[in-house]
Write an enzyme that holds these catalytic residues in place. Sequence first.
Site, PDB file in Angstrom:
ATOM      1  CB  CYS A 189      38.710  22.895  10.334  1.00  0.00           C
ATOM      2  SG  CYS A 189      37.425  22.042  11.249  1.00  0.00           S
TER       3      CYS A 189
ATOM      4  CB  SER B  33     -14.661  -5.008   8.164  1.00  0.00           C
ATOM      5  OG  SER B  33     -15.079  -6.222   8.719  1.00  0.00           O
TER       6      SER B  33
ATOM      7  CG  HIS C 280     -14.339  -4.732  -3.124  1.00  0.00           C
ATOM      8  ND1 HIS C 280     -14.239  -3.598  -2.387  1.00  0.00           N
ATOM      9  CD2 HIS C 280     -13.293  -4.740  -3.975  1.00  0.00           C
ATOM     10  CE1 HIS C 280     -13.176  -2.934  -2.760  1.00  0.00           C
ATOM     11  NE2 HIS C 280     -12.578  -3.598  -3.731  1.00  0.00           N
TER      12      HIS C 280
ATOM     13  CB  THR D  53     -12.739 -11.802 -10.412  1.00  0.00           C
ATOM     14  OG1 THR D  53     -13.039 -10.593 -11.096  1.00  0.00           O
ATOM     15  CG2 THR D  53     -11.290 -12.168 -10.636  1.00  0.00           C
TER      16      THR D  53
ATOM     17  CB  SER E  15      -9.548  -1.420  -4.156  1.00  0.00           C
ATOM     18  OG  SER E  15     -10.576  -2.057  -4.874  1.00  0.00           O
TER      19      SER E  15
ATOM     20  CG  ASP F 169     -11.916  -1.597   5.802  1.00  0.00           C
ATOM     21  OD1 ASP F 169     -12.711  -0.650   5.921  1.00  0.00           O
ATOM     22  OD2 ASP F 169     -12.225  -2.726   5.379  1.00  0.00           O
TER      23      ASP F 169
END
Lengths: 128, 514
Positions: free
Chosen positions: B131, B395, B421, B456, B481, B500
Amino acid sequence: MKAWLKFSPKMVNQAVITDLIKNYDVSFNILRADINPKGGKMLIEISGSEAEKGIEYIEKAGIDLSPVNRVVKKDTDLCIDCGACVSLCPVKAISVEKDWTVDVNDKECVGCKLCTYSCPTKAIKVVE
Amino acid sequence: MKTIEEINQRIKDGDAVVVTAAEMTQIVKENGADKAAEDIDVVTTGTFGAMCSSGAFLNFGHTDPPIKMTKTYLNGVEAYSGLAAVDTYIGATQPSRIPEIGIDYGGAHVIEDLIRGKDIELVASSYGTDCYPLTDLKTHVNIDNLNEAIMLNPRNCYQNYAAAINTTDETIYTYMGTLLPNMGNVSFSSAGGLSPLLNDPYFQTIGMGTKIFLCGAEGYVIGEGTQHNTEVQRKNGVPVNGAGTLMLKGDMKQMDPDYVRGATMPKYGSTLYVGLGIPIPVLNSDIAQRTAISDEDIVCQIMDYGTPKRSKPIVMESNYKQLRSGSVEINGVEIETSPLSSYKKALEIALELKSWINNGDFLLSNPVKLLKSEGSSPRPLEIRRQTVLVNEIKSKPLITTSPNDDIGDVAKRMVLNSINHLPVVDADQKLLGIVTSWDIANAVAKGKTLLKDVMTKRVVIAREDEPVDVIARRIDKHEISGLPIISKNNRVMGMITAEDISRLMCARNLKDGV
Ligand code: SF4
Ligand code: SF4
């Protein structure tokens, strides 16, 4: 008038600005500055009866001066006077009037564009 | 005691006394509530604020051959069309499907453009039936050729709403606007003493069927809004935080573009500024007293939006007089405030509604059912899959380094432990900086030997008790990261890395069979 002064590394340690204020009838305002031993730039506002002469002196001293022809403009058709921009302006160039209209003062504006970015209706523009 | 019928008769006779909520505050202060209830018939309220929970039902009419639309886009913004064949609902916060436009033009802008009478591009598709054989369509519509354009807002007009501040050290972009770092500004949204539901705080007059000013046209309250909350703490009779809400309906064909606006909160999304005014019949002296509430008597809590959690810490309790003055004082520091809703427009609306009533163009309606004034409080949505907190993640053992370490040694340590890191700490395990393998490569290239010259110092961190999903968003936002995990007493506890988190997500999805 408002202008950017660009200092070369060798200019940074000279007392051009101090001499300017001592020797000419000018009032001088530093709106923004970013100077380090490698040179830098400064946004100033200069006025007074000897402003023209003062500017000549600055240029002769070897500082690159470029006048700012920037205007901050609020489109009144787009603006809904919400006031979201008011507390963001670092130099209080935006204020709320008695009738709750939001007003932008071009003279005070240092062109940071924080208001432009945050206005929900994109009503404020900074035009160079 | 008066009735709405009596007030309406006075409106028809041109005898009704109508004042705005701002004027009423003064009148009751001077003459008292009893006298005010005798003298005043109607108090008008107004607000013009960002109301995300807004939208519109549109009916396009049938094409030949007919189509049963299953996907519709208006100027590139998707509208929901799981409703018969040619009905759709466009929601204010839906962004454009064109990535370059995104939140800069959303459903709210479509609604504004429709009310402005602009042509809107309609793209629709379907699967085709016997239809409804047509499967694709592209045309233009505007407010005049739509059969119906009905604004229907599920949750508008919050009774009160917390103000926002940001205690973190970075700028955040929220539905409360841009919040500067280190409590740099405060933004608030309620129209305070002019706001409709603060003038009838126990819903003695407002309910289903109350006729209102909605975006420049006549509209109706059709019930409580979603998340209607009657159980919020009150002071001076009014809730101190977001409480009651309204569901509203109005005919967009009658609306005035001066009182509605599509807008975008930067980095948050599109939203609709809705102009809304409610007339409150002054039926007795209690109602008169309630409509006299002043900005000063309405408490507003300033909350820390730097916490991306459902319940945000309260930084201070203020009121609308203070907030509207342009600044508040917190810990001895003047902090500038920004309203997010337009008080100018709110006043304009209260005055416009007042003149409608004075001219006899607008009669009050008797609601068929008042809004719930007790027993209603929204439940939060519990996520069945428990959010994992940072300190629950497994970790690697913590390895740190100190600022005077030799770069060569640090490089060796990173390779040996296969990590990218390394947090730099002092003797108390307090964080001083971070160093990545990239920093080391950089140092070697530039002939630097000491760690403190290359590390840093501005470090993005994770707190032990933060949900991992919040950290994932932070990693994304800062394009980093990994982040050091910091305990309550500011000691480095470990590192959490993008790896992780993706490992956790994978494990979680496996378990859930996604
Ligand atoms: S944020 Fe934009 S719309 Fe709001 S008052 Fe400022 S200029 Fe006007
Ligand atoms: S551009 Fe910056 S300084 Fe100028 S008015 Fe806007 S916020 Fe203020």
